[in-house]
Design an enzyme around this catalytic site. Structure first.
Site, PDB file in Angstrom:
ATOM      1  N   ARG B  25       0.811  -1.227   0.000  1.00  0.00           N
ATOM      2  CA  ARG B  25       0.000   0.000   0.000  1.00  0.00           C
ATOM      3  C   ARG B  25       0.846   1.280   0.000  1.00  0.00           C
ATOM      4  NH1 ARG B  25      -5.438  -0.677   0.297  1.00  0.00           N
ATOM      5  NH2 ARG B  25      -6.108  -2.514   1.430  1.00  0.00           N
ATOM      6  N   ARG B  29      -3.016   6.398   1.360  1.00  0.00           N
ATOM      7  CA  ARG B  29      -3.518   7.580   2.059  1.00  0.00           C
ATOM      8  C   ARG B  29      -2.540   8.258   3.007  1.00  0.00           C
ATOM      9  NH1 ARG B  29      -8.912   5.881   4.824  1.00  0.00           N
ATOM     10  NH2 ARG B  29      -8.113   3.772   4.523  1.00  0.00           N
ATOM     11  N   ARG B  38      -7.362  11.785  -4.103  1.00  0.00           N
ATOM     12  CA  ARG B  38      -8.528  11.051  -3.582  1.00  0.00           C
ATOM     13  C   ARG B  38      -9.675  11.998  -3.237  1.00  0.00           C
ATOM     14  NH1 ARG B  38     -12.268   9.048  -2.389  1.00  0.00           N
ATOM     15  NH2 ARG B  38     -12.845   7.246  -1.137  1.00  0.00           N
ATOM     16  N   ASP B  74      -7.237  -2.500  -7.023  1.00  0.00           N
ATOM     17  CA  ASP B  74      -7.854  -3.163  -5.875  1.00  0.00           C
ATOM     18  C   ASP B  74      -8.157  -4.609  -6.237  1.00  0.00           C
ATOM     19  OD1 ASP B  74      -9.237  -2.449  -3.084  1.00  0.00           O
ATOM     20  OD2 ASP B  74     -10.387  -3.995  -4.125  1.00  0.00           O
ATOM     21  N   TYR B 151     -14.778 -12.428   0.541  1.00  0.00           N
ATOM     22  CA  TYR B 151     -15.478 -11.161   0.290  1.00  0.00           C
ATOM     23  C   TYR B 151     -16.822 -11.414  -0.407  1.00  0.00           C
ATOM     24  CZ  TYR B 151     -11.759  -7.823   1.499  1.00  0.00           C
ATOM     25  OH  TYR B 151     -10.843  -7.059   2.159  1.00  0.00           O
TER      26      TYR B 151
END
Lengths: 343, 343
Positions: B25, B29, B38, B74, B151
């Site tokens: 990652r 962020r 974003r 993703d 998921y």
């Protein structure tokens, strides 16, 4: 001490007629009779009312051939009296309104005096013992210092334990002070439970598995060692660290007559890592109880095979029984363990 | 192939001038320049717009002396084209509107055709390669079949994987059919990424650690083996199973030139369990980056010491870098690894 003393014998690695079993959270929402009471009282009310504690503690014992009862309580209860203000949300998850994150906040935490603060728990233990009347032994319990600290610091459950680890990694003195205060509390809390009648005690370290071995060694081990050293030795101590396969040797070093295992590690491998020097408790995946009877049987056989003929295995789930599990599968499990493990 | 080929050399267990490092990652962020973009686009928009993918992929590469880039994407993206309807909530957590829980629902899942469905990703890979211009290699990736299945079945993240395990334990045929469909997809997905220019691929099995070894052997291993067997062998394969210390030998058996490690298990112990037959990637606790510089240094030294002088160690975090980590600590880490590991 108890007519059915399989559980206590296994804790002490003595021979038994068949493998004892109890289930973490066996007094819980998967039972209709529990939900009936829960619908009338808040979770906290239930914890603080001895008659309800007795009723809920005994519900699973009436239904199933369990080999131990465990007192109904919550690991956060004593924190209230240390100045931690929390409530349980709808799904019984804790939310702490005043997380403790600075040295000053740790210093402000009050001393816990069990006889004064939590007499309701001691009364409940005495009442349950009376009701059980020697049928099976009663287990008392406490959260472990890391797990309690992480709740206090994070303000509830956590995914990454950022505040907890930040305190450890940046302000180790504050961290150690918090751990000392918690260990002081836990020693008094458990010793009073033993004095009131708990015939074994379990320490739940539910979240310590988030730490690497070096962190456990530095930030947890000294405190956890002191805890076990100062516990009343007249009853067996169960040490359960969840998600902590990688910490198993350190968990053993910290202490405990019985080491609790979650379902991840194979029981035979775990017991070997422990040098067979302790008893072991575990380790069926709680989700296995959603499986077919064939699946459950396969898993139970596998665990019993891994335990072998060695003395000192207590069958349990690897974590608390889940609220939506079919009750008939819990019953099937309990009877199956006894049947398949007959000596 | 790349002027800085430390990463690829380490994947192949060849000698390097110092230990290569990248961070899971790393395009994320914790970077202000990422948050700026974003704030203007949704997460999905970012994933589907090649210019934004290129920009975000390169942001950390511009800032830090990283030894590999990883394409911004993703793991759930390809599922959309198989008929899975999801959105990302505010904190970028996925929510699936039509969870798949029955045989019929699994059968209805459509075949994924990458060139038709996800040309934007292949275009992005080509553009990033062009921009990188051989500076450092580019990694492609995919979710592993179990993680994607969980998921799809749970409808998002999960705590206890009840629906997933219920399918496994009660309807194994449905489970295996789902895994087959996912493995088919992943093979095409990764091979197309390699063809487009990915110089290594990583398979993220983020949630498989919730399984016991017997379940992994029965329900995962055959599928995971087929996956690695059918992947393009011209680039290295990284196999990362999170929270899966107890599964390490089985993860190796499934395949991978490099085995990714989370921070829980000690790197030396893990590598020994792998018989030193693969390279290893890891394994600093992402939360260590909240610590003091002294703490970070202590942890890095410990990991490098455990890796020793053996060829085939890629430094990484044990999980994705956390969004609130101080950027200067990420930079400190990257430079420190290079400095302390100079041969």
């Amino acid at each position: 001490m108890a007519r059915n003393d399989r559980f206590l014998k296994a804790c002490r690695k003595e021979p038994v007629d068949c493998t004892p079993i109890w289930m973490m959270r066996q007094a819980g929402r998967y039972l209709k009779e529990y939900r009936d009471i829960r619908s009338k009282y808040s979770f906290i009310e239930m914890c603080k009312t001895p008659e309800l504690v007795v009723e809920v503690t005994l519900q699973p014992v009436r239904r199933f051939e369990l080999d131990a009862a465990i007192i109904f309580a919550d690991i956060l209860l004593p924190l209230e009296y240390m100045g931690i203000d929390f409530e349980f949300t709808k799904d019984d998850g804790p939310q702490i309104k005043n997380p403790v994150r600075t040295k000053k906040e740790v210093e402000k935490m009050r001393k816990f005096v069990i006889e004064e603060h939590m007499d309701y728990l001691l009364t409940s233990i005495k009442l349950v013992r009376k009701e059980l009347n020697g049928k099976i032994p009663l287990i008392g319990f406490s959260g472990a210092p890391f797990t309690l600290a992480s709740y206090i610091i994070e303000g509830g459950g956590s995914k990454n334990y950022i505040y907890t680890k930040t305190m450890m990694y940046k302000e180790p003195d504050t961290w150690h002070l918090l751990m000392e205060k918690l260990v002081d509390m836990i020693i008094d809390y458990l010793n009073a439970q033993i004095k009131a009648g708990a015939q074994a005690v379990q320490i739940f370290d539910s979240w310590v598995g988030c730490l690497c071995t070096s962190d456990y060694r530095e930030f947890i081990l000294p405190h956890q060692k002191r805890l076990f050293k100062e516990l009343d030795r007249s009853v067996p101590h169960i040490h359960f660290a969840f998600g902590a396969s990688h910490l198993l040797k350190l968990v053993k070093e910290a202490g405990g007559d019985v080491i609790g295992l979650d379902w991840r590690i194979d029981l035979d491998e775990a017991w070997k890592l422990l040098n067979y020097e302790t008893a072991v408790q575990g380790n069926l995946d709680p989700a296995a109880l959603y499986g077919s009877k064939e699946y459950i049987k396969k898993r139970v056989e596998d665990i019993l095979r891994r335990a072998g003929n060695r003395n000192g295995h207590i069958f349990n789930l690897g974590h608390g029984i889940l609220p939506t599990v079919p009750v008939e599968n819990a019953e099937y499990l309990i009877n199956l363990v006894h049947e398949l493990s007959k000596r």
